[in-house]
Design a protein around this motif. Sequence first.
Motif, PDB file in Angstrom:
ATOM      1  N   MET A  33       0.854  -1.181   0.000  1.00 31.18           N
ATOM      2  CA  MET A  33       0.000   0.000   0.000  1.00 31.18           C
ATOM      3  C   MET A  33       0.894   1.236   0.000  1.00 31.18           C
ATOM      4  O   MET A  33       1.637   1.464   0.949  1.00 31.18           O
ATOM      5  CB  MET A  33      -0.900  -0.028   1.230  1.00 31.18           C
ATOM      6  N   PRO A  34       0.851   2.035  -1.062  1.00 31.59           N
ATOM      7  CA  PRO A  34       1.739   3.200  -1.115  1.00 31.59           C
ATOM      8  C   PRO A  34       1.235   4.332  -0.230  1.00 31.59           C
ATOM      9  O   PRO A  34       0.060   4.363   0.153  1.00 31.59           O
ATOM     10  CB  PRO A  34       1.711   3.596  -2.593  1.00 31.59           C
ATOM     11  N   PRO A  35       2.097   5.292   0.080  1.00 31.68           N
ATOM     12  CA  PRO A  35       1.662   6.424   0.907  1.00 31.68           C
ATOM     13  C   PRO A  35       0.721   7.334   0.134  1.00 31.68           C
ATOM     14  O   PRO A  35       0.794   7.436  -1.092  1.00 31.68           O
ATOM     15  CB  PRO A  35       2.972   7.141   1.241  1.00 31.68           C
ATOM     16  N   GLU A  36      -0.144   8.018   0.859  1.00 26.92           N
ATOM     17  CA  GLU A  36      -1.155   8.857   0.210  1.00 26.92           C
ATOM     18  C   GLU A  36      -0.544  10.060  -0.504  1.00 26.92           C
ATOM     19  O   GLU A  36      -1.173  10.618  -1.418  1.00 26.92           O
ATOM     20  CB  GLU A  36      -2.181   9.324   1.250  1.00 26.92           C
ATOM     21  N   GLY A  55     -11.148   1.791   5.163  1.00 26.58           N
ATOM     22  CA  GLY A  55      -9.913   2.470   4.774  1.00 26.58           C
ATOM     23  C   GLY A  55      -9.521   3.601   5.699  1.00 26.58           C
ATOM     24  O   GLY A  55      -8.330   3.919   5.844  1.00 26.58           O
ATOM     25  N   GLY A  56     -10.516   4.238   6.349  1.00 24.30           N
ATOM     26  CA  GLY A  56     -10.204   5.333   7.259  1.00 24.30           C
ATOM     27  C   GLY A  56      -9.571   4.892   8.561  1.00 24.30           C
ATOM     28  O   GLY A  56      -9.135   5.724   9.358  1.00 24.30           O
ATOM     29  N   SER A  57      -9.489   3.580   8.774  1.00 25.97           N
ATOM     30  CA  SER A  57      -8.938   3.067  10.030  1.00 25.97           C
ATOM     31  C   SER A  57      -7.444   2.786   9.950  1.00 25.97           C
ATOM     32  O   SER A  57      -6.838   2.386  10.947  1.00 25.97           O
ATOM     33  CB  SER A  57      -9.674   1.790  10.456  1.00 25.97           C
ATOM     34  N   ILE A  58      -6.830   2.983   8.765  1.00 28.83           N
ATOM     35  CA  ILE A  58      -5.403   2.695   8.610  1.00 28.83           C
ATOM     36  C   ILE A  58      -4.714   3.826   7.856  1.00 28.83           C
ATOM     37  O   ILE A  58      -5.333   4.535   7.058  1.00 28.83           O
ATOM     38  CB  ILE A  58      -5.159   1.361   7.867  1.00 28.83           C
ATOM     39  N   HIS A  59      -3.423   3.983   8.115  1.00 26.57           N
ATOM     40  CA  HIS A  59      -2.610   4.951   7.386  1.00 26.57           C
ATOM     41  C   HIS A  59      -1.188   4.419   7.326  1.00 26.57           C
ATOM     42  O   HIS A  59      -0.671   3.924   8.329  1.00 26.57           O
ATOM     43  CB  HIS A  59      -2.636   6.320   8.080  1.00 26.57           C
ATOM     44  N   THR A  60      -0.561   4.507   6.158  1.00 28.21           N
ATOM     45  CA  THR A  60       0.766   3.921   5.977  1.00 28.21           C
ATOM     46  C   THR A  60       1.804   4.965   5.596  1.00 28.21           C
ATOM     47  O   THR A  60       1.475   5.990   4.986  1.00 28.21           O
ATOM     48  CB  THR A  60       0.744   2.814   4.910  1.00 28.21           C
ATOM     49  N   ASP A  61       3.059   4.673   5.920  1.00 29.74           N
ATOM     50  CA  ASP A  61       4.162   5.551   5.527  1.00 29.74           C
ATOM     51  C   ASP A  61       4.782   5.121   4.201  1.00 29.74           C
ATOM     52  O   ASP A  61       5.703   5.769   3.701  1.00 29.74           O
ATOM     53  CB  ASP A  61       5.233   5.600   6.615  1.00 29.74           C
ATOM     54  N   GLY A  62       4.294   4.009   3.617  1.00 26.90           N
ATOM     55  CA  GLY A  62       4.840   3.524   2.362  1.00 26.90           C
ATOM     56  C   GLY A  62       6.163   2.797   2.504  1.00 26.90           C
ATOM     57  O   GLY A  62       6.725   2.320   1.512  1.00 26.90           O
ATOM     58  N   PHE A  99       0.762   9.906   8.794  1.00 30.94           N
ATOM     59  CA  PHE A  99       2.148  10.141   8.397  1.00 30.94           C
ATOM     60  C   PHE A  99       2.210  11.342   7.464  1.00 30.94           C
ATOM     61  O   PHE A  99       1.358  11.509   6.587  1.00 30.94           O
ATOM     62  CB  PHE A  99       2.724   8.915   7.686  1.00 30.94           C
ATOM     63  N   ALA A 100       3.225  12.164   7.657  1.00 26.29           N
ATOM     64  CA  ALA A 100       3.518  13.254   6.726  1.00 26.29           C
ATOM     65  C   ALA A 100       4.641  12.856   5.786  1.00 26.29           C
ATOM     66  O   ALA A 100       4.785  13.406   4.696  1.00 26.29           O
ATOM     67  CB  ALA A 100       3.918  14.512   7.496  1.00 26.29           C
ATOM     68  N   ALA A 101       5.437  11.896   6.242  1.00 28.57           N
ATOM     69  CA  ALA A 101       6.561  11.334   5.488  1.00 28.57           C
ATOM     70  C   ALA A 101       7.048  10.145   6.308  1.00 28.57           C
ATOM     71  O   ALA A 101       6.663  10.004   7.484  1.00 28.57           O
ATOM     72  CB  ALA A 101       7.681  12.369   5.316  1.00 28.57           C
ATOM     73  N   PRO A 102       7.863   9.281   5.735  1.00 29.51           N
ATOM     74  CA  PRO A 102       8.425   8.212   6.568  1.00 29.51           C
ATOM     75  C   PRO A 102       9.145   8.801   7.782  1.00 29.51           C
ATOM     76  O   PRO A 102       9.954   9.728   7.663  1.00 29.51           O
ATOM     77  CB  PRO A 102       9.406   7.518   5.609  1.00 29.51           C
ATOM     78  N   GLY A 103       8.794   8.287   8.953  1.00 32.41           N
ATOM     79  CA  GLY A 103       9.416   8.768  10.171  1.00 32.41           C
ATOM     80  C   GLY A 103       8.834  10.052  10.725  1.00 32.41           C
ATOM     81  O   GLY A 103       9.328  10.579  11.726  1.00 32.41           O
ATOM     82  N   LYS A 104       7.769  10.564  10.120  1.00 32.84           N
ATOM     83  CA  LYS A 104       7.189  11.844  10.548  1.00 32.84           C
ATOM     84  C   LYS A 104       5.677  11.706  10.642  1.00 32.84           C
ATOM     85  O   LYS A 104       5.018  11.343   9.675  1.00 32.84           O
ATOM     86  CB  LYS A 104       7.554  12.942   9.552  1.00 32.84           C
ATOM     87  N   VAL A 105       5.100  12.019  11.813  1.00 35.99           N
ATOM     88  CA  VAL A 105       3.669  11.855  12.066  1.00 35.99           C
ATOM     89  C   VAL A 105       3.073  13.183  12.519  1.00 35.99           C
ATOM     90  O   VAL A 105       3.662  13.905  13.332  1.00 35.99           O
ATOM     91  CB  VAL A 105       3.417  10.777  13.145  1.00 35.99           C
ATOM     92  N   ILE A 106       1.880  13.496  11.997  1.00 31.19           N
ATOM     93  CA  ILE A 106       1.104  14.641  12.461  1.00 31.19           C
ATOM     94  C   ILE A 106      -0.036  14.108  13.329  1.00 31.19           C
ATOM     95  O   ILE A 106      -0.709  13.139  12.954  1.00 31.19           O
ATOM     96  CB  ILE A 106       0.507  15.442  11.292  1.00 31.19           C
TER      97      ILE A 106
END
Length: 342
Positions: free
Chosen positions: A10-13, A148-155, A215-222
Motif C-alpha cells: 500500500m503506497p503512501p497517500e 480504509g479510514g482506520s489505517i494509514h501507511t508511511d509507504g 504520516f507526513a513522510a516516513p518517520g514523521k507523524v502529524i
Amino acid sequence: MYPNELNYTMPPEWGKHERTFISWPVKASMCFPEDHESVCQGYTDIIKAIAEFEPITVVVNPDELEAVERLVGGPNVTLLPIEHSDAWLRDNGPTFVVDNEGTLAGVNWKFNAWGGKYSPWDLDDKVAPQILESLGLARFDAPLVMEGGSIHTDGEGTLLTTEECLLNPNRNPDLERGEIEDRVRKYTGTEHIIWLKQGLSGDETDGHVDNLACFAAPGKVIIQVCDDPQDENYGITLENLQILENAVDAKGRKLEIITIAQPPRVNHEDSRLTLSYLNFYFVNGGIILPVFGGTAAETDKLAEQVLADVFPDRRIRTVNGMAVIREGGNVHCTTQQMPAGK
C-alpha cells in the motif's frame, strides 16, 4: 497468494495519484436528510477543489447521473454509475496496492457499515469490486471487516491504526488481535503496526485514525491534540502522543511528531461533531484541508500554517468542513486515492 507474497504494498497517500474516487451522497441513507441539499453542495465543492489538481471519478447511483452531471460536470470530472447507499468511499472503496513493477491491484475489504450501525449495507459492500472491475485491475478479497479510514501507511512498511476500531468486536468478533494484525500486514504489504488507543471523542466510526493522526513522510507523524484538561480529547490525545513518542517504525526510526491544535468543540443536537484537521486529503501538488470557521477561525489559520510549513511544495486548498461533518466525516472520509502506476 496474498498481496505481500506478490510484492504488493500500500503506497503512501502523498505519492503521485492517477485519480481520486468519491461517492455521491444518497438522501435516503443520510442521518439528517433535511440537509441533503447543503451536503450535496459540500460534496460539489470538494469535487471541484480536487479537480483543480487531478482527475476525479464520482460514483453515482444510475438514476442520479444527469442531476449530478449538472452539478459537478467539467474538466477532470467523470461519473461512474454504481448503486450504493452511503457515500464514505474511504471506508467501503478499494485499497489500492502496487507491486515492484508499478502494477496496480486493489484490496476488497469486507464492509459492515461501521460495526452494523447503518442498515442496509449490502450495496456498499459491493462497490469496491465494481470499481476495480471498471478499471480492469486484479482484486484481492480480504477475509477481514475493515474500513480504509482506520489505517494509514508511511509507504515504507509501517502502518498506523487504533485499537478502538480494529479490535472492536463489532467488526471481527471471531478474530484475535494477532490474527487481525496478520491479515492487515498480508493485504497491505506492511511489516509493523503502531497501535494507538482511542480515536477522537464523538467519532461514530469507533476511532478511525484518519481523524487523529497520519504520516507526513516516513518517520514523521502529524497528530491533532487538545490542551483543555476538561475535554475528553485531552486524555485521548495525550495517551496517543505518548505512544508515538515511544514508538519506532519498521526501519527502527524514532518518530518526528508534529502537533495540530484541535478546533473548539461544536455540538449538533446534543452530540459532539468530530472536527478534525487531520481529515485533510493529499492531491497532486496540494492538500485539501477542511476548515470550520466561526469559533474555529483561529485554529483554522494555525492548521493551515502548520501544513504549509510541513509541505512547502504543496498548495493548501481549504474547503468548508462544516458542510458534510454532521453526516459523520469529512474530506478524507469521502475520498480514495488511486496511485499512479508505471
